[in-house]
Design a protein around this motif. Structure first.
Motif, PDB file in Angstrom:
ATOM      1  N   LEU A 196      46.357  40.043  42.813  1.00 23.20           N
ATOM      2  CA  LEU A 196      47.756  39.795  43.140  1.00 23.20           C
ATOM      3  C   LEU A 196      47.913  39.391  44.599  1.00 23.20           C
ATOM      4  N   SER A 197      46.819  39.343  45.328  1.00 24.51           N
ATOM      5  CA  SER A 197      46.877  38.991  46.743  1.00 24.51           C
ATOM      6  C   SER A 197      45.668  38.134  47.091  1.00 24.51           C
ATOM      7  N   LEU A 198      45.857  36.829  47.068  1.00 26.08           N
ATOM      8  CA  LEU A 198      44.789  35.893  47.384  1.00 26.08           C
ATOM      9  C   LEU A 198      44.642  35.780  48.900  1.00 26.08           C
ATOM     10  N   THR A 199      43.440  35.972  49.415  1.00 24.42           N
ATOM     11  CA  THR A 199      43.210  35.941  50.852  1.00 24.42           C
ATOM     12  C   THR A 199      42.294  34.779  51.236  1.00 24.42           C
ATOM     13  N   TYR A 200      42.335  34.426  52.514  1.00 24.90           N
ATOM     14  CA  TYR A 200      41.422  33.402  53.021  1.00 24.90           C
ATOM     15  C   TYR A 200      39.967  33.864  52.873  1.00 24.90           C
ATOM     16  N   ARG A 201      39.764  35.144  53.001  1.00 27.61           N
ATOM     17  CA  ARG A 201      38.401  35.665  52.845  1.00 27.61           C
ATOM     18  C   ARG A 201      37.892  35.423  51.425  1.00 27.61           C
ATOM     19  N   ASP A 202      38.783  35.640  50.433  1.00 23.80           N
ATOM     20  CA  ASP A 202      38.406  35.365  49.044  1.00 23.80           C
ATOM     21  C   ASP A 202      37.989  33.905  48.881  1.00 23.80           C
ATOM     22  N   LEU A 203      38.781  33.013  49.463  1.00 23.96           N
ATOM     23  CA  LEU A 203      38.494  31.590  49.354  1.00 23.96           C
ATOM     24  C   LEU A 203      37.187  31.232  50.043  1.00 23.96           C
ATOM     25  N   GLY A 204      36.962  31.807  51.226  1.00 21.10           N
ATOM     26  CA  GLY A 204      35.724  31.539  51.943  1.00 21.10           C
ATOM     27  C   GLY A 204      34.498  31.972  51.153  1.00 21.10           C
ATOM     28  N   GLN A 205      34.576  33.151  50.538  1.00 18.28           N
ATOM     29  CA  GLN A 205      33.454  33.635  49.737  1.00 18.28           C
ATOM     30  C   GLN A 205      33.244  32.774  48.503  1.00 18.28           C
ATOM     31  N   GLU A 206      34.322  32.348  47.881  1.00 18.96           N
ATOM     32  CA  GLU A 206      34.216  31.517  46.678  1.00 18.96           C
ATOM     33  C   GLU A 206      33.570  30.173  46.989  1.00 18.96           C
ATOM     34  N   LEU A 207      33.900  29.601  48.142  1.00 20.64           N
ATOM     35  CA  LEU A 207      33.403  28.273  48.498  1.00 20.64           C
ATOM     36  C   LEU A 207      32.174  28.317  49.405  1.00 20.64           C
ATOM     37  N   GLY A 208      31.818  29.495  49.891  1.00 18.34           N
ATOM     38  CA  GLY A 208      30.659  29.610  50.770  1.00 18.34           C
ATOM     39  C   GLY A 208      30.888  29.003  52.137  1.00 18.34           C
ATOM     40  N   VAL A 209      32.125  29.158  52.655  1.00 24.39           N
ATOM     41  CA  VAL A 209      32.448  28.599  53.968  1.00 24.39           C
ATOM     42  C   VAL A 209      33.189  29.640  54.791  1.00 24.39           C
ATOM     43  N   ASP A 210      33.386  29.326  56.052  1.00 24.17           N
ATOM     44  CA  ASP A 210      34.188  30.193  56.908  1.00 24.17           C
ATOM     45  C   ASP A 210      35.635  30.148  56.413  1.00 24.17           C
ATOM     46  N   PRO A 211      36.292  31.292  56.308  1.00 21.88           N
ATOM     47  CA  PRO A 211      37.674  31.320  55.796  1.00 21.88           C
ATOM     48  C   PRO A 211      38.633  30.410  56.558  1.00 21.88           C
ATOM     49  N   THR A 212      38.367  30.184  57.845  1.00 19.67           N
ATOM     50  CA  THR A 212      39.276  29.363  58.635  1.00 19.67           C
ATOM     51  C   THR A 212      39.184  27.878  58.292  1.00 19.67           C
ATOM     52  N   ALA A 213      38.233  27.495  57.446  1.00 23.67           N
ATOM     53  CA  ALA A 213      38.094  26.081  57.072  1.00 23.67           C
ATOM     54  C   ALA A 213      39.332  25.558  56.361  1.00 23.67           C
TER      55      ALA A 213
END
Length: 236
Positions: A34-51
């Motif tokens: 219920l709470s999507l974070t930049y960290r989740d996205l970074g881990q999913e894509l294998g990149v730094d969250p700030t990308a």
């Protein structure tokens, strides 16, 4: 080692807006978060969250685009132009609910974000066209659409949030928990206990849509000639 790292990077798919959107959809669908974070996205894509900042201004613009993709899915599932207007409205509400249940972390933003994107506008046009076909025009048309949209979005988002809650039991029961009504103080609640406990949330949600459809029919029958029909297509 440097050559190996460079080679492995060369095999990565380029990161663009669609890559982040696809990752967000996967995360919200697979993890029921219920709470999507930049960290989740970074881990999913294998990149730094700030990308993500190279493609989106911030979290709100990213969630707005995710929500519009969900609207597009719901509209595609409900777009059956040959069906009666009543059936098309009910199907749009049902497909919105079902799609929201698939992506709860995105659905919960539906009551606070307006996307203005192609998905939201397509759903708006579909609902307006249904009420237009029912015989509503002008302010009556817009007000009935607003009632339908407010009910559908709030109800579907609420159910998506509740049913994704890991603390819940995953039940579709409308009334959660025991019903401790006392016959002397709550005679109607007591006599209706079994029926209340048998209520199911999806059916209640669609029953509400049915009442909005019925109200539209009633309003169309009593609409006066002061509201002339508006064309479906803008004048050339």
């Amino acid at each position: 080692m440097a050559a190996e790292t460079s080679k492995s990077k060369g095999h990565k798919a380029p990161l663009d807006r669609d890559a982040f959107i696809a990752a967000g959809l996967r995360i919200c669908s697979q993890t029921r978060t219920l709470s999507l974070t930049y960290r989740d996205l970074g881990q999913e894509l294998g990149v730094d969250p700030t990308a993500i900042y190279r493609h989106f201004h911030g979290k709100e613009s990213f969630m707005r685009e995710l929500l519009d993709r969900v609207f597009q899915m719901a509209h595609t599932r409900a777009a059956h132009p040959t069906a009666p207007w009543e059936d098309r409205l009910i199907e749009l509400a049902a497909s919105t609910l079902d799609t929201f249940l698939e992506y709860p972390g995105i659905a919960v933003t539906a009551t606070s974000l307006t996307t203005g994107g192609p998905g939201e506008l397509a759903s708006m046009e579909l609902a307006l066209d249904c009420f237009w076909e029912a015989g509503l025009h002008g302010r009556d048309l817009v007000e009935q659409y607003a009632v339908f949209a407010s009910y559908t979005l709030a109800g579907a988002a609420g159910l998506a949030r509740d049913l994704a809650d890991p603390a819940g039991d995953g039940s579709y029961a409308w009334f959660a928990g025991p019903m401790l009504a006392e016959p002397t103080r709550h005679p109607l609640a007591t006599s209706s206990r079994d029926h209340i406990l048998a209520l199911e949330q999806r059916k209640i949600f669609l029953a509400g849509v049915g009442q909005i459809v019925a109200a539209a029919k009633e309003k169309a029958q009593h609409s006066g000639p002061s509201s002339p029909p508006m064309p479906r297509q803008p004048a050339a």
